[in-house]
Design a protein around this motif. Structure first.
Motif, mmCIF file in Angstrom:
data_model
loop_
_atom_site.group_PDB
_atom_site.id
_atom_site.type_symbol
_atom_site.label_atom_id
_atom_site.label_comp_id
_atom_site.label_asym_id
_atom_site.label_seq_id
_atom_site.Cartn_x
_atom_site.Cartn_y
_atom_site.Cartn_z
ATOM 1 N N GLU A 226 0.722 -1.316 0.041
ATOM 2 C CA GLU A 226 -0.005 0.168 0.028
ATOM 3 C C GLU A 226 0.972 1.413 0.073
ATOM 4 O O GLU A 226 0.614 2.268 -0.686
ATOM 5 C CB GLU A 226 -1.014 -0.009 1.094
ATOM 6 N N ALA A 227 1.974 1.175 0.899
ATOM 7 C CA ALA A 227 2.829 2.525 0.745
ATOM 8 C C ALA A 227 3.650 2.712 -0.738
ATOM 9 O O ALA A 227 3.777 3.671 -1.001
ATOM 10 C CB ALA A 227 3.831 2.313 1.886
ATOM 11 N N VAL A 228 3.928 1.489 -1.093
ATOM 12 C CA VAL A 228 4.689 1.485 -2.456
ATOM 13 C C VAL A 228 3.685 2.135 -3.348
ATOM 14 O O VAL A 228 4.088 3.043 -4.239
ATOM 15 C CB VAL A 228 5.269 0.234 -2.672
ATOM 16 N N GLU A 229 2.382 1.828 -3.425
ATOM 17 C CA GLU A 229 1.440 2.070 -4.348
ATOM 18 C C GLU A 229 1.444 3.700 -4.343
ATOM 19 O O GLU A 229 1.126 4.336 -5.384
ATOM 20 C CB GLU A 229 0.109 1.357 -4.356
ATOM 21 N N ARG A 230 0.980 4.044 -2.932
ATOM 22 C CA ARG A 230 0.854 5.457 -2.672
ATOM 23 C C ARG A 230 1.961 6.302 -3.358
ATOM 24 O O ARG A 230 2.004 7.326 -3.934
ATOM 25 C CB ARG A 230 0.497 5.730 -1.267
ATOM 26 N N ALA A 231 3.459 5.866 -2.877
ATOM 27 C CA ALA A 231 4.337 6.551 -3.272
ATOM 28 C C ALA A 231 4.452 6.419 -4.980
ATOM 29 O O ALA A 231 4.808 7.680 -5.468
ATOM 30 C CB ALA A 231 5.805 5.888 -2.850
ATOM 31 N N GLN A 232 4.211 5.557 -5.921
ATOM 32 C CA GLN A 232 4.373 5.478 -7.089
ATOM 33 C C GLN A 232 3.165 6.377 -7.523
ATOM 34 O O GLN A 232 3.393 7.191 -8.757
ATOM 35 C CB GLN A 232 4.103 4.036 -7.389
#
Length: 348
Positions: A226-232
């Motif tokens: 979820e964190a990775v997707e938000r950053a991307q």
């Protein structure tokens, strides 16, 4: 003559004990009475039993204080001077010091042993001319300024090394992985270098709020994918400059995932378990991501960062969220271990 100092007695056990006071051993040495020091996140690795350390051994590596005595060859400081020192000693003259890689000094070393861990009343600074940084007299007794200078012994210089290693410059978009003291200082460093957008990733809302006050334009408190997707999403596919400020496999792999193809990950987190737990080398390979960084040569950055602190444009002191005296050091370790404090200031 004895002094009092923090001594590592095994995982979860820090004791305050009487130990021999350091004395001059070479003409290039100085003895410094410690007035300010700190507990570092890296001190928690042995405290948690996740890193081997001699038992017993003195601990600490972020000293600031007053010079008490100098060897006959010391020229840059004198008794009575206010000084601070990076987390390693360095001669300032060898091949590596001359290229700004003081952490690889052939004559230097880490604080501890007979030189005294910095969480104590005194330290012996070997190669004083190459190690110690003098604080101008007009600031030598200004407590607010001194607390802003103290992080230059380690975490502010380390956060700056992350930003430099990641290639952050004016107009950059960057991501900082980690909301500990180093990550927060990395946010400050990125702002100082002119980054236009700074995304701080972490797990603690209070720390991310501090990151915003330090200059983060966006924060991400989610975990995992979820964190990775938000950053991307925020960066339209990743940032060209990513700063890894934790030292775990998860943090490093997150940094790789949020780095844009062709970008750079600047890493300064002390690696723990990364060599055993599956670092995503394939991800680096497939996206031509550069990995740059390592242990921060804090002495190389000390003078320029000090100038900004004294000029009023840099203040990392809010990372200190708890202050203790020497007797309170064991409580300071507990507070940091249980995430009740970001970084503990110690005033022996």
């Amino acid at each position: 003559m004895d002094m009092r100092a923090a001594v590592f007695r095994g995982p979860g056990e820090i004791a305050i004990e009487d130990v021999p006071k350091p004395a001059l051993d070479a003409p290039t040495d100085a003895v410094v009475r410690v007035t300010h020091t700190a507990i570092c996140g890296s001190d928690l690795w042995p405290y948690r039993g996740q890193e081997d350390r001699d038992v017993p051994s003195r601990i600490g590596h972020e000293p600031m204080g007053i010079v008490e005595e100098v060897g006959e060859e010391v020229r840059s400081v004198a008794p009575g001077d206010r000084v601070f020192a990076p987390f390693v000693t360095s001669c300032g003259e060898c091949e590596f010091c001359r290229k700004g890689l003081h952490t690889s000094c052939v004559n230097g070393g880490f604080w501890g042993g007979e030189d005294g861990g910095a969480q104590g009343e005194y330290v012996r600074a070997r190669h004083a001319d190459g190690t110690l940084v003098r604080v101008p007299d007009r600031h030598a007794d200004d407590e607010e300024t001194l607390q802003a200078i103290l992080p230059l012994t380690d975490v502010m210089g380390t956060g700056h090394h992350a930003a430099v290693s990641a290639g952050v410059d004016a107009g950059s978009t960057c991501i900082v992985v980690g909301d500990g003291a180093v990550g927060l200082c990395g946010v400050l460093a990125a702002r100082r270098l002119g980054a236009e957008r700074i995304i701080a990733m972490g797990h603690h809302e209070d720390r991310l709020a501090l990151a915003e006050s330090f200059g983060a334009t966006d924060t991400i408190a989610a975990r995992g994918e979820e964190a990775v997707e938000r950053a991307q999403e925020l960066t339209y596919g990743g940032a060209n400059h990513v700063m890894e400020c934790v030292g775990s496999t998860g943090a490093m792999n997150t940094a790789i995932e949020v780095c844009r193809p062709g970008g750079t990950v600047g890493y300064v987190g002390v690696p723990h378990g990364i060599e055993d737990d599956g670092l995503d080398i394939f991800g680096l390979f497939m996206d031509n991501i550069s990995l740059n960084g390592g242990i921060a040569p804090v002495r190389a950055y000390a003078d320029e960062l000090l100038a900004d602190v004294l000029g009023g444009t840099l203040d990392p002191s809010p990372i200190f969220t708890k202050t203790v005296d020497l007797d309170g050091v064991p409580e300071g370790y507990r507070a940091m271990d249980e995430r009740e404090a970001i970084k503990v200031l110690v005033k022996p």
